[in-house]
Design a protein around this motif. Structure first.
Motif, PDB file in Angstrom:
ATOM      1  N   ALA A 256       0.805  -1.221   0.000  1.00  0.00           N
ATOM      2  CA  ALA A 256       0.000   0.000   0.000  1.00  0.00           C
ATOM      3  C   ALA A 256       0.841   1.275   0.000  1.00  0.00           C
ATOM      4  O   ALA A 256       0.371   2.326  -0.442  1.00  0.00           O
ATOM      5  CB  ALA A 256      -0.957  -0.002   1.203  1.00  0.00           C
ATOM      6  N   ASP A 257       2.071   1.204   0.461  1.00  0.00           N
ATOM      7  CA  ASP A 257       2.928   2.395   0.450  1.00  0.00           C
ATOM      8  C   ASP A 257       3.478   2.712  -0.940  1.00  0.00           C
ATOM      9  O   ASP A 257       3.948   3.825  -1.179  1.00  0.00           O
ATOM     10  CB  ASP A 257       4.078   2.237   1.446  1.00  0.00           C
ATOM     11  N   LEU A 258       3.383   1.751  -1.877  1.00  0.00           N
ATOM     12  CA  LEU A 258       3.951   1.944  -3.209  1.00  0.00           C
ATOM     13  C   LEU A 258       2.959   1.802  -4.359  1.00  0.00           C
ATOM     14  O   LEU A 258       3.218   2.306  -5.444  1.00  0.00           O
ATOM     15  CB  LEU A 258       5.083   0.924  -3.455  1.00  0.00           C
ATOM     16  N   VAL A 259       1.877   1.083  -4.151  1.00  0.00           N
ATOM     17  CA  VAL A 259       0.991   0.687  -5.244  1.00  0.00           C
ATOM     18  C   VAL A 259      -0.461   0.984  -4.889  1.00  0.00           C
ATOM     19  O   VAL A 259      -0.873   0.801  -3.748  1.00  0.00           O
ATOM     20  CB  VAL A 259       1.145  -0.837  -5.530  1.00  0.00           C
ATOM     21  N   GLU A 260      -1.229   1.425  -5.882  1.00  0.00           N
ATOM     22  CA  GLU A 260      -2.679   1.566  -5.738  1.00  0.00           C
ATOM     23  C   GLU A 260      -3.325   0.302  -6.313  1.00  0.00           C
ATOM     24  O   GLU A 260      -2.921  -0.184  -7.370  1.00  0.00           O
ATOM     25  CB  GLU A 260      -3.187   2.781  -6.508  1.00  0.00           C
ATOM     26  N   PHE A 261      -4.328  -0.242  -5.622  1.00  0.00           N
ATOM     27  CA  PHE A 261      -4.985  -1.467  -6.046  1.00  0.00           C
ATOM     28  C   PHE A 261      -6.439  -1.221  -6.411  1.00  0.00           C
ATOM     29  O   PHE A 261      -7.123  -0.412  -5.768  1.00  0.00           O
ATOM     30  CB  PHE A 261      -4.989  -2.497  -4.905  1.00  0.00           C
ATOM     31  N   GLU A 262      -6.897  -1.949  -7.417  1.00  0.00           N
ATOM     32  CA  GLU A 262      -8.323  -2.088  -7.699  1.00  0.00           C
ATOM     33  C   GLU A 262      -8.589  -3.585  -7.746  1.00  0.00           C
ATOM     34  O   GLU A 262      -7.896  -4.323  -8.461  1.00  0.00           O
ATOM     35  CB  GLU A 262      -8.699  -1.452  -9.026  1.00  0.00           C
ATOM     36  N   ILE A 263      -9.576  -4.039  -6.973  1.00  0.00           N
ATOM     37  CA  ILE A 263      -9.878  -5.463  -6.874  1.00  0.00           C
ATOM     38  C   ILE A 263     -11.349  -5.659  -7.204  1.00  0.00           C
ATOM     39  O   ILE A 263     -12.221  -5.082  -6.550  1.00  0.00           O
ATOM     40  CB  ILE A 263      -9.558  -6.006  -5.471  1.00  0.00           C
ATOM     41  N   VAL A 264     -11.603  -6.491  -8.234  1.00  0.00           N
ATOM     42  CA  VAL A 264     -12.963  -6.718  -8.711  1.00  0.00           C
ATOM     43  C   VAL A 264     -13.248  -8.214  -8.673  1.00  0.00           C
ATOM     44  O   VAL A 264     -12.538  -8.994  -9.320  1.00  0.00           O
ATOM     45  CB  VAL A 264     -13.133  -6.196 -10.157  1.00  0.00           C
ATOM     46  N   PRO A 265     -14.280  -8.640  -7.917  1.00  0.00           N
ATOM     47  CA  PRO A 265     -14.672 -10.051  -7.970  1.00  0.00           C
ATOM     48  C   PRO A 265     -15.214 -10.369  -9.358  1.00  0.00           C
ATOM     49  O   PRO A 265     -15.971  -9.578  -9.927  1.00  0.00           O
ATOM     50  CB  PRO A 265     -15.783 -10.177  -6.925  1.00  0.00           C
ATOM     51  N   VAL A 266     -14.806 -11.517  -9.928  1.00  0.00           N
ATOM     52  CA  VAL A 266     -15.240 -11.897 -11.264  1.00  0.00           C
ATOM     53  C   VAL A 266     -15.637 -13.368 -11.281  1.00  0.00           C
ATOM     54  O   VAL A 266     -15.303 -14.132 -10.376  1.00  0.00           O
ATOM     55  CB  VAL A 266     -14.132 -11.639 -12.317  1.00  0.00           C
ATOM     56  N   ALA A 267     -16.359 -13.734 -12.331  1.00  0.00           N
ATOM     57  CA  ALA A 267     -16.713 -15.134 -12.588  1.00  0.00           C
ATOM     58  C   ALA A 267     -16.423 -15.424 -14.044  1.00  0.00           C
ATOM     59  O   ALA A 267     -16.475 -14.518 -14.889  1.00  0.00           O
ATOM     60  CB  ALA A 267     -18.190 -15.368 -12.286  1.00  0.00           C
ATOM     61  N   THR A 268     -16.136 -16.669 -14.350  1.00  0.00           N
ATOM     62  CA  THR A 268     -15.926 -17.023 -15.749  1.00  0.00           C
ATOM     63  C   THR A 268     -17.264 -16.944 -16.478  1.00  0.00           C
ATOM     64  O   THR A 268     -18.334 -17.067 -15.865  1.00  0.00           O
ATOM     65  CB  THR A 268     -15.358 -18.446 -15.894  1.00  0.00           C
ATOM     66  N   SER A 269     -17.201 -16.741 -17.779  1.00  0.00           N
ATOM     67  CA  SER A 269     -18.435 -16.703 -18.576  1.00  0.00           C
ATOM     68  C   SER A 269     -19.184 -18.020 -18.443  1.00  0.00           C
ATOM     69  O   SER A 269     -20.409 -18.045 -18.313  1.00  0.00           O
ATOM     70  CB  SER A 269     -18.111 -16.439 -20.042  1.00  0.00           C
ATOM     71  N   LYS A 270     -18.466 -19.127 -18.471  1.00  0.00           N
ATOM     72  CA  LYS A 270     -19.079 -20.455 -18.339  1.00  0.00           C
ATOM     73  C   LYS A 270     -19.841 -20.574 -17.016  1.00  0.00           C
ATOM     74  O   LYS A 270     -20.990 -21.024 -16.988  1.00  0.00           O
ATOM     75  CB  LYS A 270     -18.007 -21.533 -18.429  1.00  0.00           C
ATOM     76  N   ASP A 271     -19.208 -20.166 -15.920  1.00  0.00           N
ATOM     77  CA  ASP A 271     -19.872 -20.233 -14.620  1.00  0.00           C
ATOM     78  C   ASP A 271     -21.098 -19.337 -14.568  1.00  0.00           C
ATOM     79  O   ASP A 271     -22.126 -19.702 -13.966  1.00  0.00           O
ATOM     80  CB  ASP A 271     -18.906 -19.862 -13.490  1.00  0.00           C
ATOM     81  N   MET A 272     -21.026 -18.162 -15.177  1.00  0.00           N
ATOM     82  CA  MET A 272     -22.162 -17.249 -15.171  1.00  0.00           C
ATOM     83  C   MET A 272     -23.323 -17.813 -15.970  1.00  0.00           C
ATOM     84  O   MET A 272     -24.478 -17.740 -15.540  1.00  0.00           O
ATOM     85  CB  MET A 272     -21.748 -15.870 -15.719  1.00  0.00           C
ATOM     86  N   VAL A 273     -23.054 -18.397 -17.125  1.00  0.00           N
ATOM     87  CA  VAL A 273     -24.110 -19.006 -17.940  1.00  0.00           C
ATOM     88  C   VAL A 273     -24.781 -20.134 -17.151  1.00  0.00           C
ATOM     89  O   VAL A 273     -26.014 -20.237 -17.138  1.00  0.00           O
ATOM     90  CB  VAL A 273     -23.534 -19.510 -19.282  1.00  0.00           C
ATOM     91  N   GLU A 274     -23.987 -20.965 -16.500  1.00  0.00           N
ATOM     92  CA  GLU A 274     -24.555 -22.054 -15.707  1.00  0.00           C
ATOM     93  C   GLU A 274     -25.412 -21.502 -14.553  1.00  0.00           C
ATOM     94  O   GLU A 274     -26.495 -22.010 -14.284  1.00  0.00           O
ATOM     95  CB  GLU A 274     -23.456 -22.942 -15.155  1.00  0.00           C
ATOM     96  N   ALA A 275     -24.936 -20.474 -13.893  1.00  0.00           N
ATOM     97  CA  ALA A 275     -25.671 -19.904 -12.769  1.00  0.00           C
ATOM     98  C   ALA A 275     -26.993 -19.286 -13.197  1.00  0.00           C
ATOM     99  O   ALA A 275     -27.970 -19.298 -12.446  1.00  0.00           O
ATOM    100  CB  ALA A 275     -24.812 -18.854 -12.054  1.00  0.00           C
ATOM    101  N   LEU A 276     -27.026 -18.731 -14.415  1.00  0.00           N
ATOM    102  CA  LEU A 276     -28.235 -18.042 -14.893  1.00  0.00           C
ATOM    103  C   LEU A 276     -29.125 -18.914 -15.766  1.00  0.00           C
ATOM    104  O   LEU A 276     -30.206 -18.476 -16.160  1.00  0.00           O
ATOM    105  CB  LEU A 276     -27.829 -16.794 -15.680  1.00  0.00           C
ATOM    106  N   SER A 277     -28.695 -20.124 -16.079  1.00  0.00           N
ATOM    107  CA  SER A 277     -29.420 -20.947 -17.055  1.00  0.00           C
ATOM    108  C   SER A 277     -30.886 -21.161 -16.704  1.00  0.00           C
ATOM    109  O   SER A 277     -31.734 -21.172 -17.593  1.00  0.00           O
ATOM    110  CB  SER A 277     -28.722 -22.289 -17.254  1.00  0.00           C
ATOM    111  N   SER A 278     -31.217 -21.312 -15.455  1.00  0.00           N
ATOM    112  CA  SER A 278     -32.624 -21.535 -15.090  1.00  0.00           C
ATOM    113  C   SER A 278     -33.453 -20.252 -15.192  1.00  0.00           C
ATOM    114  O   SER A 278     -34.670 -20.299 -15.105  1.00  0.00           O
ATOM    115  CB  SER A 278     -32.728 -22.104 -13.675  1.00  0.00           C
ATOM    116  N   HIS A 279     -32.813 -19.106 -15.362  1.00  0.00           N
ATOM    117  CA  HIS A 279     -33.518 -17.820 -15.471  1.00  0.00           C
ATOM    118  C   HIS A 279     -33.617 -17.333 -16.891  1.00  0.00           C
ATOM    119  O   HIS A 279     -34.184 -16.263 -17.148  1.00  0.00           O
ATOM    120  CB  HIS A 279     -32.803 -16.765 -14.618  1.00  0.00           C
ATOM    121  N   LEU A 280     -33.068 -18.063 -17.836  1.00  0.00           N
ATOM    122  CA  LEU A 280     -33.060 -17.616 -19.222  1.00  0.00           C
ATOM    123  C   LEU A 280     -34.141 -18.295 -20.023  1.00  0.00           C
ATOM    124  O   LEU A 280     -34.585 -19.360 -19.783  1.00  0.00           O
ATOM    125  CB  LEU A 280     -31.694 -17.883 -19.866  1.00  0.00           C
TER     126      LEU A 280
END
Length: 90
Positions: free
Chosen positions: A66-90
């Motif tokens: 933190a004394d040298l670098v600025e961070f941005e951290i974003v939680p992500v999911a793979t496209s495959k995992d997202m399609v599987e998670a949403l499949s029953s809603h499509l």
């Protein structure tokens, strides 16, 4: 859980960042898995795909830089995992 991490070196002492990395390594907890990392062509940023079961692992890693670098951290999911998670809603 997967996270896309951007380490922003703009406005920072890049030589000191690379010295610390050379001398002490990534300084991450062992449980934090780095899948891939890429450095921007102008060396202004590093992009990493990391995996952690506990967000505090990321926090422990960030505090080491933190004394040298600025961070941005974003939680992500793979496209495959997202399609599987949403499949029953499509």
């Amino acid at each position: 859980m997967l996270f896309l991490v951007t380490e922003d070196f703009r406005g920072c002492d890049r030589k000191e960042i690379y010295r610390r990395f050379r001398d002490r390594g990534r300084l991450k907890p062992d449980e934090l898995l780095v899948h891939h990392s890429w450095i921007a062509a102008d060396m202004s940023r590093c992009f990493l795909l990391v995996e952690a079961d506990d967000v505090t692992l990321l926090q422990r890693w960030v505090i080491e830089w933190a004394d040298l670098v600025e961070f941005e951290i974003v939680p992500v999911a793979t496209s495959k995992d997202m399609v599987e998670a949403l499949s029953s809603h499509l």
